[in-house]
Design a protein around this motif. Structure first.
Motif, PDB file in Angstrom:
ATOM      1  N   GLU A  67       9.071 -18.480 -33.352  1.00 30.00           N
ATOM      2  CA  GLU A  67      10.002 -19.880 -33.544  1.00 30.00           C
ATOM      3  C   GLU A  67       8.535 -20.582 -34.197  1.00 30.00           C
ATOM      4  N   LYS A  68       7.761 -20.312 -34.043  1.00 27.52           N
ATOM      5  CA  LYS A  68       6.582 -21.572 -34.106  1.00 27.52           C
ATOM      6  C   LYS A  68       6.006 -20.902 -35.340  1.00 27.52           C
ATOM      7  N   ALA A  69       5.516 -19.658 -35.444  1.00 23.91           N
ATOM      8  CA  ALA A  69       4.938 -19.514 -36.915  1.00 23.91           C
ATOM      9  C   ALA A  69       5.607 -19.573 -37.848  1.00 23.91           C
ATOM     10  N   LEU A  70       7.489 -19.477 -37.983  1.00 19.77           N
ATOM     11  CA  LEU A  70       8.489 -19.149 -38.910  1.00 19.77           C
ATOM     12  C   LEU A  70       8.455 -21.376 -38.819  1.00 19.77           C
ATOM     13  N   ASN A  78       4.719 -25.485 -44.649  1.00 16.59           N
ATOM     14  CA  ASN A  78       3.607 -25.063 -45.142  1.00 16.59           C
ATOM     15  C   ASN A  78       3.083 -24.617 -46.606  1.00 16.59           C
ATOM     16  N   GLY A  79       4.609 -23.753 -46.623  1.00 13.16           N
ATOM     17  CA  GLY A  79       4.993 -22.647 -48.007  1.00 13.16           C
ATOM     18  C   GLY A  79       3.891 -21.321 -47.882  1.00 13.16           C
ATOM     19  N   VAL A  80       3.971 -20.495 -49.277  1.00 15.59           N
ATOM     20  CA  VAL A  80       3.169 -19.769 -49.336  1.00 15.59           C
ATOM     21  C   VAL A  80       2.702 -20.569 -50.813  1.00 15.59           C
ATOM     22  N   THR A  94       4.829 -14.612 -51.277  1.00 13.62           N
ATOM     23  CA  THR A  94       6.384 -15.170 -51.169  1.00 13.62           C
ATOM     24  C   THR A  94       6.571 -15.274 -49.448  1.00 13.62           C
ATOM     25  N   MET A  95       7.497 -16.187 -49.998  1.00 11.88           N
ATOM     26  CA  MET A  95       8.319 -16.887 -48.644  1.00 11.88           C
ATOM     27  C   MET A  95       8.971 -15.234 -48.096  1.00 11.88           C
ATOM     28  N   ILE A 112      -2.637 -17.644 -38.928  1.00 14.41           N
ATOM     29  CA  ILE A 112      -1.765 -17.621 -40.664  1.00 14.41           C
ATOM     30  C   ILE A 112      -3.140 -18.809 -40.338  1.00 14.41           C
ATOM     31  N   GLU A 113      -3.175 -18.084 -42.386  1.00 16.66           N
ATOM     32  CA  GLU A 113      -4.608 -19.033 -42.366  1.00 16.66           C
ATOM     33  C   GLU A 113      -3.888 -19.581 -44.399  1.00 16.66           C
TER      34      GLU A 113
END
Ligand code: AMP
Ligand code: GLY
Length: 437
Positions: free
Chosen positions: A132-135, A141-143, A163-164, A189-190
């Motif tokens: 949930e937090k990652a999503l 912040n997008g791709v 892509t998302m 996630i970086e």
């Protein structure tokens, strides 16, 4: 056997075979063992340890009983499981970082936090412990972005998402289908970095260090980096993308602060530190650290170094690296991996391999390292893995090293032999551009 030093190599791939050959190139008399080793290592005089070992303490017992004076660890799994600690408890000399220090590869959460704390350049990142937090971070912040599991994932734990949809399905694989098991408990996630990558190998006793010739891996299965990623389809060194000026910057901004940071964190790093560096328009930045030699880069780097490797490995474990000497040969080395058809997907095993002896006898300055091979009951050499062999050749110029390596590739045959035809082409193009400027 008094005059011989007794050595054990842990591992069974091309990297370990290349380490063995490098050890055997010095004048020192060595009695070699490998656990579990491979048929190529056995052919080169290494005794394979076939005893069933259930944990690293048991291997340390075996090493003590057999008076092993130095153990060299190839792969990351034994290191992150604490093989070095098991050997050190018994006072045995072993090359590699402790379990604590091996977190530099075993936990990306640890290594990213280390880099942030000590100002070592890398991609900006956030850590997550739930989907949930990652999503919700992703949605904000997008791709493009890069999603990585924090734990070990045999080189498959980083996904560059443009892509998302890709990003969401990666999170699904990590959290819902649990494809990475507990390695995916924490996710990084970086920021996606751009540039060319280089593999920088640093030998260190925790204080002193020596930098090996910088190499470049070729991760994709297909020419021009097309297709899915593999463990590495070839490598060459030295890579002209890292010139002397760039290397000094990597040394000052990354290598020195990393060794010092590990000391300050109370986990002195001894062994081989592999820094995967992205050469970005903003300068060199760390993609990842590994706590061991790279495969297949080792097969392209070690033939360029002249030294007594026994002494060098031993000095890393006992803190005397500064007293050792080595010479880096001029010239280049190119290692081309021969894989089974279908790799990195499903592939068949058991195909007969021919031509290795002929290639090694007829061509000077060429080694063939075994990785996925086995011997059957009739003493025939057969394929037994995705990456089967690496043909490594060295010469004064890069173009000659490429040509020699591919001459070797042509001599070796097995059904389904698959290889890239452009190993080191990137380096050659860069050298050509330089000379015409
Ligand atoms: P890692 O497991 O961290 O080594 O990542 C595997 C591969 O993914 C690297 O060798 C890069 O090609 C790519 N990669 C990892 N992180 C990044 C990043 N931040 N930006 C661009 N590519 C990356
Ligand atoms: N060649 C990449 C690795 O050893 O991780």
């Amino acid at each position: 056997m008094d005059f011989m030093n007794t050595v054990l190599i842990i591992g069974s791939g091309g990297r370990e075979h290349a380490i063995l050959k490098a050890l055997l190139r010095s004048d020192r008399a060595l009695c070699m063992y490998a656990y579990p080793g491979n048929p190529g290592m056995e052919k080169d005089g290494c005794m394979l340890v076939t005893k069933k070992i259930d944990n690293w303490d048991e291997l340390a017992d075996w090493a003590q009983e057999n008076q092993i004076e130095l153990t060299i660890v190839g792969p990351e799994v034994p290191l992150t499981e604490g093989v070095v600690d098991s050997f050190q408890k018994k006072g045995l000399s072993i090359f590699g970082p402790s379990k604590d220090a091996a977190r530099i590869e075993g936990s990306k959460a640890f290594s990213k936090d280390l880099m942030k704390k000590y100002g070592i350049p890398t991609a900006d990142y956030q850590l997550f412990d739930s989907k949930e937090k990652a999503l919700s971070y992703l949605e904000k912040n997008g791709v493009p972005t890069v999603i990585k599991v924090s734990g070990l994932a045999a080189g498959k734990g980083a996904v560059v998402c443009d892509t998302m949809e890709q990003a969401k399905s990666t999170l699904q694989q990590i959290y819902d289908t649990k494809e990475f098991g507990s390695a995916g408990q924490t996710v990084v996630i970086e920021e996606k970095m751009t540039g060319e990558e280089a593999s920088v190998f640093v030998l260190t006793d925790g204080i002193n260090y020596k930098i090996l010739p910088v190499s470049q891996d070729h991760k994709a299965i297909g020419d021009r980096d097309k297709g899915p990623n593999t463990g590495g389809m070839g490598a060459y060194a030295p890579a002209p993308i890292v010139d002397q000026q760039m290397l000094s910057k990597i040394e000052m901004d990354i290598i020195v602060p990393t060794i010092s940071a590990m000391n300050q964190e109370g986990c002195r790093y001894k062994g081989l530190l592999y820094v995967g560096v992205m050469i970005t328009p903003q300068g060199p930045r760390v993609v990842e650290y590994n706590c061991r030699f790279g495969d297949p880069e080792t097969q392209a780097v070690l033939p360029l170094v002249q030294c007594d490797w026994y002494e060098i490995f031993k000095s890393c474990s006992n803190g005397t690296l500064a007293k050792t000497k080595w010479t880096i040969n001029s010239g280049f080395c190119v290692a081309v991996v021969l894989a089974s058809k279908g790799y990195p997907g499903p592939y068949e095993k058991g195909k007969r391999i021919t031509g290795i002896d002929d290639a090694e006898h007829s061509l000077a300055n060429l080694d063939i390292y075994h990785a996925g091979t086995t011997i059957d009951e009739n003493d025939q050499l057969l394929t037994n893995g995705g990456r089967v062999l690496a043909v490594s050749a060295w010469a004064e110029t890069l173009i000659d090293a490429i040509a020699l390596s591919y001459e070797g590739v042509a001599e070796v045959e097995f059904e389904g032999k698959t290889f890239r035809r452009d190993i080191a082409a990137k380096g050659l193009a860069r050298l050509k551009n330089k000379t015409t400027v």
